[in-house]
Write a protein that holds these residues in place. Sequence first.
Motif, PDB file in Angstrom:
ATOM      1  N   UNK A 158      45.859  28.736  49.038  1.00  0.00           N
ATOM      2  CA  UNK A 158      46.018  27.411  49.617  1.00  0.00           C
ATOM      3  C   UNK A 158      45.518  27.090  51.033  1.00  0.00           C
ATOM      4  N   UNK A 159      44.442  28.104  51.321  1.00  0.00           N
ATOM      5  CA  UNK A 159      43.595  28.065  52.506  1.00  0.00           C
ATOM      6  C   UNK A 159      44.019  27.376  53.409  1.00  0.00           C
ATOM      7  N   UNK A 160      44.784  28.132  54.545  1.00  0.00           N
ATOM      8  CA  UNK A 160      45.668  27.641  55.621  1.00  0.00           C
ATOM      9  C   UNK A 160      44.782  27.866  56.879  1.00  0.00           C
ATOM     10  N   UNK A 161      43.612  28.644  56.799  1.00  0.00           N
ATOM     11  CA  UNK A 161      43.071  29.007  58.156  1.00  0.00           C
ATOM     12  C   UNK A 161      41.682  28.051  57.997  1.00  0.00           C
ATOM     13  N   UNK A 162      41.408  27.402  59.083  1.00  0.00           N
ATOM     14  CA  UNK A 162      40.064  26.532  59.008  1.00  0.00           C
ATOM     15  C   UNK A 162      38.760  27.597  59.430  1.00  0.00           C
ATOM     16  N   UNK A 163      37.472  27.304  59.620  1.00  0.00           N
ATOM     17  CA  UNK A 163      36.471  28.020  59.795  1.00  0.00           C
ATOM     18  C   UNK A 163      36.530  28.637  61.192  1.00  0.00           C
ATOM     19  N   UNK A 164      37.253  27.574  62.176  1.00  0.00           N
ATOM     20  CA  UNK A 164      37.161  28.367  63.735  1.00  0.00           C
ATOM     21  C   UNK A 164      38.398  29.080  63.754  1.00  0.00           C
ATOM     22  N   UNK A 165      39.571  29.364  62.650  1.00  0.00           N
ATOM     23  CA  UNK A 165      40.409  30.313  62.996  1.00  0.00           C
ATOM     24  C   UNK A 165      41.626  29.374  63.182  1.00  0.00           C
ATOM     25  N   UNK A 166      41.641  28.174  63.178  1.00  0.00           N
ATOM     26  CA  UNK A 166      42.812  27.259  63.370  1.00  0.00           C
ATOM     27  C   UNK A 166      43.626  27.520  62.163  1.00  0.00           C
ATOM     28  N   UNK A 167      44.876  27.480  62.647  1.00  0.00           N
ATOM     29  CA  UNK A 167      45.983  27.801  61.467  1.00  0.00           C
ATOM     30  C   UNK A 167      46.343  26.399  61.086  1.00  0.00           C
ATOM     31  N   UNK A 169      51.872  44.857  55.801  1.00  0.00           N
ATOM     32  CA  UNK A 169      50.224  44.645  55.396  1.00  0.00           C
ATOM     33  C   UNK A 169      49.644  43.332  56.326  1.00  0.00           C
ATOM     34  N   UNK A 170      48.450  43.880  56.845  1.00  0.00           N
ATOM     35  CA  UNK A 170      47.961  42.656  57.703  1.00  0.00           C
ATOM     36  C   UNK A 170      46.562  41.891  56.943  1.00  0.00           C
ATOM     37  N   UNK A 171      46.521  40.876  57.206  1.00  0.00           N
ATOM     38  CA  UNK A 171      45.420  40.065  57.023  1.00  0.00           C
ATOM     39  C   UNK A 171      44.686  39.300  58.241  1.00  0.00           C
ATOM     40  N   UNK A 172      43.715  40.024  58.806  1.00  0.00           N
ATOM     41  CA  UNK A 172      43.193  39.277  59.931  1.00  0.00           C
ATOM     42  C   UNK A 172      42.035  38.563  60.015  1.00  0.00           C
ATOM     43  N   UNK A 173      42.167  37.463  60.479  1.00  0.00           N
ATOM     44  CA  UNK A 173      40.893  36.554  60.216  1.00  0.00           C
ATOM     45  C   UNK A 173      39.594  36.805  61.253  1.00  0.00           C
ATOM     46  N   UNK A 174      38.355  36.946  60.834  1.00  0.00           N
ATOM     47  CA  UNK A 174      37.573  37.362  61.565  1.00  0.00           C
ATOM     48  C   UNK A 174      36.313  36.057  61.440  1.00  0.00           C
ATOM     49  N   UNK A 175      36.645  35.260  62.490  1.00  0.00           N
ATOM     50  CA  UNK A 175      35.574  34.108  62.450  1.00  0.00           C
ATOM     51  C   UNK A 175      34.009  34.231  62.308  1.00  0.00           C
ATOM     52  N   UNK A 215      41.880  44.601  37.729  1.00  0.00           N
ATOM     53  CA  UNK A 215      40.906  44.611  38.777  1.00  0.00           C
ATOM     54  C   UNK A 215      40.631  43.630  39.851  1.00  0.00           C
ATOM     55  N   UNK A 216      41.841  43.004  39.811  1.00  0.00           N
ATOM     56  CA  UNK A 216      42.109  42.111  41.249  1.00  0.00           C
ATOM     57  C   UNK A 216      43.599  41.840  41.444  1.00  0.00           C
ATOM     58  N   UNK A 217      44.028  41.642  42.612  1.00  0.00           N
ATOM     59  CA  UNK A 217      45.237  41.449  43.167  1.00  0.00           C
ATOM     60  C   UNK A 217      45.560  40.187  43.884  1.00  0.00           C
ATOM     61  N   UNK A 218      46.731  39.639  43.675  1.00  0.00           N
ATOM     62  CA  UNK A 218      47.300  38.772  44.813  1.00  0.00           C
ATOM     63  C   UNK A 218      48.125  39.832  45.619  1.00  0.00           C
ATOM     64  N   UNK A 219      47.550  39.922  46.933  1.00  0.00           N
ATOM     65  CA  UNK A 219      48.036  40.555  47.884  1.00  0.00           C
ATOM     66  C   UNK A 219      49.007  39.893  48.939  1.00  0.00           C
ATOM     67  N   UNK A 220      50.297  40.106  49.180  1.00  0.00           N
ATOM     68  CA  UNK A 220      50.867  39.425  50.397  1.00  0.00           C
ATOM     69  C   UNK A 220      50.743  40.181  51.458  1.00  0.00           C
ATOM     70  N   UNK A 221      50.216  39.502  52.604  1.00  0.00           N
ATOM     71  CA  UNK A 221      50.166  40.080  53.638  1.00  0.00           C
ATOM     72  C   UNK A 221      50.339  39.258  54.626  1.00  0.00           C
ATOM     73  N   UNK A 222      50.664  39.719  56.208  1.00  0.00           N
ATOM     74  CA  UNK A 222      51.053  38.988  57.299  1.00  0.00           C
ATOM     75  C   UNK A 222      49.674  38.473  57.936  1.00  0.00           C
ATOM     76  N   UNK A 223      49.565  37.111  58.032  1.00  0.00           N
ATOM     77  CA  UNK A 223      48.191  36.519  58.396  1.00  0.00           C
ATOM     78  C   UNK A 223      48.165  36.642  59.954  1.00  0.00           C
ATOM     79  N   UNK A 224      47.119  37.025  60.632  1.00  0.00           N
ATOM     80  CA  UNK A 224      46.772  36.898  61.977  1.00  0.00           C
ATOM     81  C   UNK A 224      45.344  36.064  62.238  1.00  0.00           C
ATOM     82  N   UNK A 225      45.646  35.200  63.039  1.00  0.00           N
ATOM     83  CA  UNK A 225      44.418  34.715  63.273  1.00  0.00           C
ATOM     84  C   UNK A 225      44.420  34.250  64.799  1.00  0.00           C
TER      85      UNK A 225
END
Length: 646
Positions: A250-259, A150-156, A182-192
């Motif tokens: 834990x918010x590891x992606x900055x608004x500009x997409x920096x990890x 499963x992927x989670x790709x950041x769209x800045x 009605x909600x889930x914690x989903x574990x996914x590979x982060x792409x940014x």
Amino acid sequence: MNPDIVKERQNASFDVQKLTYILDGGPEKTKRRREISLVLNDPDFDEEDPNFLSRSERYEQAVRKSAQMILKLREYGISDPAEINCYKSVVRGNFHESLGLHYVMFLPTLYSQCDQEQSKKWLPLATSFEVLGTYAQTELGHTHLRGLETTATFDPTTQEFVLNSPTVTSIKWWPGAGKTSNHAVVLAQLYTRGKCHGLHAFIVQLRHMDTHEPLPILVGDIGPKFGFSEVDNGFLKLDHVRIPRENMLMKHVEPDGRYVKPASAKLTYGTMVFIRSLLVGLSALVMAKSCTIAIRYSAVRHQSEIRSEPEPQILDYQTQQYKLFPLLATAYAFSFVGQYMTETYYRISGDINQGDLSELPELHAVSAGLKAFTTWTTNTGIEVCRMSCGGHGYSRSSALPDLYAEFTPTCTYEGENTVMMLQTAYLVKSYRQAKAGEQLRGIMSYLNDMEQRHVRAHPASARPALVDINDLSDLVESYKLRAALVESAAKSIQQELQKRRSHEDAWNNSAIDLVKASDAHCHYMVVKLFTDKLSEIGDPDINLVLTTLAQLYALHGIALNSGDFLQAGLLTVPQMQQIPVRIKELLCLIRPNAVALVDAFDFPDKVLSSVLGRYDGNVYENLFEWARRSPLNATEVHESFHKYLK
Ligand SMILES: CCCCCCCCCCCCCCCCCCCC(=O)SCCNC(=O)CCNC(=O)[C@H](O)C(C)(C)COP(=O)(O)OP(=O)(O)OC[C@H]1O[C@@H](n2cnc3c(N)ncnc32)[C@H](O)[C@@H]1OP(=O)(O)O
Ligand SMILES: Cc1cc2nc3c(=O)[nH]c(=O)nc-3n(C[C@H](O)[C@H](O)[C@H](O)COP(=O)(O)OP(=O)(O)OC[C@H]3O[C@@H](n4cnc5c(N)ncnc54)[C@H](O)[C@@H]3O)c2cc1C
């Protein structure tokens, strides 16, 4: 009250109540647990035995019960997590509940991984049960975390993550509460910025908050299973689902997409460590329940003959004692190990919260190993208890089939047990460190003196007979030296590497040795923790009976693994021959206290839900009454007669 069981209780050599206090951790805790157990008298929890219901009815009953539990928790003002756990395990009895995952995985993930802002938003919603959550990690094709698709790709441009299940094998499979949440914690590979940064956790809304209709997401129940009929284990297919950037835990992606790297990538796995730790205590609980049922029943069941006298209680057969008393000893051992695991978990996670991650690898290794060791042992133990009850053990009225079906997935979920045992990299690493002269701390410190001990497979005749089999501290020492099997595993890896195999192949070709080493390490921990506990018990009568159980636990374990102890020269053949003799003596010593020892676990009848395990021992009349409630008896002539037989 059945006269046999009355007589058994009169024979006890110790104060049952005082032993209950020790198991609970003090009289205050017993008092509080009993107060909480009074909830069982609440008519709102009077339910039909789920065994008489269809799957859909069972699910509905469980949802109703979960909802009732939440209302009652509020009404009674129970908010302490340990008390909530106690309350829920009393009400839940032997079955799981549809909202269980919300409590044990969703909420703990939020507590440990939300930052301040996220806590402010999500915790009120989740603790008020507006948001009902699940934990979606496993996929149809994978459970190994690095392999998840499963992927989670950041769209800045939109400040969103796009979650996607790109293949059939990436569909999330198993998460509890597929219909309920009605909600889930989903574990996914982060792409940014075009780069993969590994597994991270995201909060994804699955259903509409008012109508509970699924959002444009495929979500549902995976169908009937071996047990867990109350639980709607689910599937979840995400097709480019967009969630706000703030929903990444834990918010590891900055608004500009920096990890921004976390302190440890493994903190994302924290919830699993928490549950694995809990499962050690759950093993103790289920082993204790199974023993209570089988031992009480064995005290009132009469069968066959020993001498030409009336039929004896089956508990008087030596073989029955040999089946059940080592399990009783195991239930006590695991209770104390469960207490240790909980304390260790909270101590180390406290340090982690303060930024000290130094003990995280040990916590991971210990919780994974003990989870596997205790669940495997308990799983086989429940079945031994069931078999020891003969035909009536096969009836659902005994509760043993349900205990087995509900417990057996603990060997699989939260990390399949072999895979958990293979998390012994830590053991091998520690061994290498000790060999290089580093002084280890904590539970691994026994490896420090490995070189002086020279524990290796060479002829027993060349070794001094170290062990007095009647001395518990000698037995602990033997288990410790047997745990040096890690040396064989490390050597096997070394030999494979010398054959120019890659590190990975060397590891796989040594996996049997590694699992054995891990098992031996856990076994040592259990024997040691049980023995250590004895020194805290001042009451001489209780100390004596628990010492007898600890000796039985240790000697029975040696008898089952005699090859290891002989091969390492820890025991001689004559000593090994003495062990069955001593075990038989211990069985005789335990016999008069057997019923009192299970009474001390203090399970109310409603929690045991077993006709065979009733406190009053009145088994037969209640078996008859239970059978008459079977839905097949609702009419005198079943409709199938008119349809097919007439
Ligand atoms: C009286 C008391 C009564 C108590 C009653 C209590 C009642 C409680 C009720 C509880 C009932 C529970 C009901 C629950 C219902 C069901 C819930 C089921 C939920 C699930 O199953 S969720 C899914 C779980 N999935 C898994 O567990 C997957 C297993 N796989 C893994 O964990 C990983 O794939 C594996 C095997 C660890 C490998 O990880 P990976 O990162 O891919 O591998 P690496 O080789 O890269 O490892 C790197 C490195 O990290 C270390 N590591 C791995 N995991 C952790 C961790 N969790 N924490 C810390 N460190 C970790 C690993 O050792 C490696 O270390 P190195 O130093 O060697 O680099
Ligand atoms: C009742 C139940 C509830 C669950 N709830 C959830 C949930 O809420 N959320 C969630 O995300 N998941 C959940 N799961 C999924 C569960 O976590 C996985 O089933 C579990 O992690 C095992 O993975 P697997 O099924 O892929 O088994 P596999 O990993 O495919 O194991 C199959 C066999 O392969 C062997 N094997 C695999 N890897 C190795 C290795 N590296 N070395 C040696 N042998 C290996 C295993 O030992 C085993 O014998 C649940 C499962 C069950 C049964």
